[in-house]
Design an enzyme around this catalytic site. Structure first.
Site, mmCIF file in Angstrom:
data_model
loop_
_atom_site.group_PDB
_atom_site.id
_atom_site.type_symbol
_atom_site.label_atom_id
_atom_site.label_comp_id
_atom_site.label_asym_id
_atom_site.label_seq_id
_atom_site.Cartn_x
_atom_site.Cartn_y
_atom_site.Cartn_z
ATOM 1 N N LYS A 2 0.853 -1.187 0.000
ATOM 2 C CA LYS A 2 0.000 0.000 0.000
ATOM 3 C C LYS A 2 0.888 1.236 0.000
ATOM 4 C CE LYS A 2 -4.535 0.728 0.710
ATOM 5 N NZ LYS A 2 -5.488 -0.113 -0.036
ATOM 6 N N THR B 212 -3.865 -5.182 1.182
ATOM 7 C CA THR B 212 -3.199 -3.881 1.360
ATOM 8 C C THR B 212 -4.035 -2.983 2.268
ATOM 9 O OG1 THR B 212 -4.163 -2.874 -0.642
ATOM 10 C CG2 THR B 212 -2.096 -4.099 -0.910
ATOM 11 N N PHE C 72 32.858 25.206 -14.379
ATOM 12 C CA PHE C 72 32.856 23.994 -15.199
ATOM 13 C C PHE C 72 33.767 24.237 -16.392
ATOM 14 C CE2 PHE C 72 30.629 20.806 -18.071
ATOM 15 C CZ PHE C 72 31.187 19.717 -17.429
ATOM 16 N N ARG D 37 29.783 30.248 -12.036
ATOM 17 C CA ARG D 37 28.401 30.092 -12.457
ATOM 18 C C ARG D 37 27.513 29.905 -11.238
ATOM 19 N NH1 ARG D 37 27.907 23.763 -14.737
ATOM 20 N NH2 ARG D 37 28.657 22.790 -12.813
ATOM 21 N N GLN E 264 29.706 16.594 -10.230
ATOM 22 C CA GLN E 264 30.282 15.321 -9.808
ATOM 23 C C GLN E 264 31.202 15.520 -8.606
ATOM 24 O OE1 GLN E 264 29.712 16.224 -12.925
ATOM 25 N NE2 GLN E 264 29.683 14.493 -14.356
ATOM 26 N N ASN F 169 20.982 19.342 -12.068
ATOM 27 C CA ASN F 169 21.652 20.622 -12.280
ATOM 28 C C ASN F 169 20.641 21.535 -12.962
ATOM 29 O OD1 ASN F 169 23.439 22.684 -12.668
ATOM 30 N ND2 ASN F 169 24.893 21.527 -13.941
ATOM 31 N N HIS G 39 19.717 24.512 -14.509
ATOM 32 C CA HIS G 39 20.535 25.561 -15.113
ATOM 33 C C HIS G 39 19.904 26.941 -14.948
ATOM 34 C CE1 HIS G 39 22.730 22.206 -16.744
ATOM 35 N NE2 HIS G 39 21.659 21.772 -17.382
#
Lengths: 292, 292, 292, 292
Positions: free
Chosen positions: D15, D60, D161, D178, D226, D252, D254
């Site tokens: 359930k 259930t 990055f 960023r 990462q 991510n 953006h």
């Protein structure tokens, strides 16, 4: 650098929710495709995690670009074929062990008009979403799963639930005729040798699965949701020999009979409260026996 | 009690999201209805607000019960008729000035099987939701609006947008062939005298509206979303003389052409990013002239 | 061109769901703003509808650009001030009769760290969304409404519902101590002369409203949701004399006491099923008397 | 009965979406808990699938009843303890091999009033949802995972990055500063011996994890998502020795810098479009080394 107390376990990364529409502008009519694509990669990305070294990391933005570029000329067949093309491309990078592509295809139909089906206007039914999950390893091995998601179905009879366990927390009455409603996800796996055949017709196979699913859903008597899965999965594999297994994730969206007695009315299976919360949830896979 | 510095303004109350499924069990097949109902009342409820005096207050739980009880025998025609029955019932209470009933009907279709349409199994398309808004005053005056909501449509050509204002914040290029996609809400109001006729056929009227909408959507050339509303609303009123006005709330769900040049590819209206955020939103009502 | 049988009624158009984040990079810390903006215009846009003539039409893409350009330097105060700047800009176009700007501001807070509040890292609470609705006419007249949306609140006592009407469809028991839960939208309108003052402090006014709302919600005894609105709206206007009216749209999200008797347990207001469907919905406006 | 060509594979049922609120009515104040619970069982349920034989099947609905009954007296500690009590109960049935309980706990806080925190009124922040996943086998072995879901976080600097792979589909520019925004799901697994200790303090452990996560999120420099996972997971395991592994699923989301040059403005990291579609998605597990 000192050895870390920690190590990287399972990991993958990619781009999700790539929204993609293509229009093929034929002589007499247009064709429309509408997909949501996700790409994920597994491979040698340890240095990106542990040393912040992005050498060899394929940017998820690049994945997105690739999807759009491939859609230009290669999205001409079923979503399985497009997913395989994409996954093979990504599996070809040296750093990649496995490339996984998931596609949800949202069907559109030609708008019916007084003059027939429109050549260049479409509306979107919601019977289901076509889903595809493809994995390709660097060595070229492939897995192909297909499915139907968000398939909303209801049986208004031929469903029962009796003979179950009763303990101190059981209050549910046995019922030999109930409504069974669901918003199902059904997926199936193709035998690798079949899915690897050049020109294997995923679209036709999918159509046979859909027909078997619809017919068996409508026709079978359900002693439980568990049994329904067994019956429908069997019907699907009977209809489509290229399939090795079928998985169904099947919420039981309860429809409770309203008690109308306070208002001087009976309710012989006529008026129901439709609910989504809580719901039963049955998840089972049925496999073709190896020596079946 | 001293006179308050404050006074009660517009107010209404009721029950929303009443989920209701009915099954009619005919000899050879079942019929299924699936509605979400909301009831709201306006009237003399000042004491409940200002003095905590609930005398005369109809509990929203009672409204819910009434909807289910009425569904037992009276949900046999179009949702407009059911809404009117409910609203007339609530408008009959002494304290009520106006009863408002909103219904969203979720269409289901018979599951197609190898043996034809199933008699007692259904699946749910998502082309649109049928919506109804009915108001009945204590004196018996009625208003009936019907509509289609969440109608997802796309034209892949015959849509342009040129000649608009250009100022220092304008960067949009003129375009003479674009994709136009929307998830539309269209509602229309019936002339009171027509809607009050016993046996007025709301279902047939709704079907004519739907056909006119689909055909005009597919066939017209759109110089702007604004013009599309004018054209489609006119087509609807041409097709259905019982309608006084049509309102369309029409998001412009932009489909942006992907720039494939960096990848050495052109993109002559083939590959698009489908977006929902931000979107244009055009909301307009077109009326039949009094002396039209 | 022949006169049409139809005429254009109420209409507006604009851009919705403009998502906007700004970062102010101060010496010692950053400040973050997160808004969803919608712009809508009313005015002389008849030809766009009826003749496909886009002369004078301000593209919704231009509206979006303007919002981002204005955010560069002018989003320094409360959302009401930014909305007024935008609306005044759009109301200045010759073709515009009225410019409407709606803003939802999503609050963020500095992440608490071991070293204190972070200077440049934020997390997002969900207590409520700040909403603003501003209209400016071409002549310069303004309306300013502010509010709090999606404010999820629960009282675990001091709520009752008794003395209500009982008819043949009533089954609800009277209850003198219940849980009251809601996900509220409260909006209030500023007196035009106050909102027009240069430098009127909308932020401080909003803070006073929030404090009055929270305190009155927590402290009052509720004989009904209707009465709760009256009491809380009065407390808000007591606290903030610049406000002319308060509107509350207050779903009653029922919490049903679970019957534990089958399991040999009592349940004196301890265990509840939390539901959202169906729910009561009370919508009322309380106004300051003209000669209050 | 003839042997089937098919066999039952992995399967579980249960359930989901059991919505549960409890109020503890203390002398001076109330305490509120708000949980969504799911129960799933694995075991000897083959006959239910393959023969429609429900003997031994725990309905259930019974699971739901059990959850509410247990909540009467046993929901007094952290959600992990409640999940373990439930899972141990269900694992005790003869037919059950493994009982899985998932809990999402929705935090509420006392409403701040002019007189201090309210004793019996609450509002709901949305910083995160507490999640718990517990599995108990029939033999008594346990697994306990805890987590935070829907944790919306943003860094306005200290994120870059650069140095990633560039191929024919790469257009992304390198960026050394960023915005990094996410709606994270972080889960962690307790060492079985620690989680099995009577009175192990899951609440305190969870608080230490939360503090380490927030501080490391705010303070670290991120060369990639990462790397952020590696750094934050390490900080969590440094802070809480009872944890064997940490998994983060980190979209991510953006935030694209708006090009304001057409309007004569620069945009040095001030104005961003906030997006959710498409998004990067990084999913990684970091483990404590066996001999760490």
């Amino acid at each position: 650098m000192p050895e870390s107390d920690y190590e990287l376990g399972e990991n993958r990364y990619g781009k999700s929710r790539i929204r993609l529409v293509t229009v093929r502008r034929g002589e007499t009519q247009h064709d429309l495709r509408d997909l949501t694509v996700a790409v994920a990669l597994e491979g040698d990305f340890d240095a990106a995690h542990t040393h912040g070294d992005n050498t060899g990391v394929i940017a998820t933005d690049t994945m997105k670009n690739t999807v759009y570029a491939f859609a230009r000329d290669r999205l001409t067949g079923p979503p399985e074929a497009f997913a395989l093309e994409l996954a093979r491309h990504f599996a070809g990078y040296d750093v990649v062990d496995k490339a996984i592509v998931d596609i949800a295809e949202h069907p559109w139909m030609r708008v019916p008009t007084d003059a027939g089906p429109a050549p260049d206007a479409f509306h979107r039914p919601g019977f289901f979403t076509r889903v595809v999950h493809v994995a390709v390893s660097h060595s070229g091995a492939i897995e192909v799963e297909s499915g139907l998601d968000d398939m909303t179905l209801m049986k208004t009879t031929k469903s029962a639930f009796t003979g179950f366990d009763r303990d101190r927390y059981t209050t549910l009455a046995e019922v030999d005729d109930r409504v069974m409603a669901t918003k199902m996800r059904v997926t199936w796996g193709y035998a690798s040798d079949r899915a690897s055949e050049a020109g294997f017709d995923f679209a036709a196979a999918g159509d046979r699965v859909g027909a078997a699913l619809r017919t068996s859903f409508a026709e079978h008597f359900s002693p439980s949701v568990q049994a329904s899965i067994w019956i429908m999965a069997g019907a699907i594999m009977d209809a489509e020999p290229s399939i090795d297994w079928v998985r169904m994730v099947l919420p039981n969206l309860h429809h409770w009979t309203v008690n109308l007695e306070p208002f001087g009315l009976d309710n012989p299976g006529q008026v129901f409260v439709s609910t989504t919360e809580p719901h039963g949830l049955i998840d089972a896979t049925v496999r073709r026996r190896a020596s079946g």
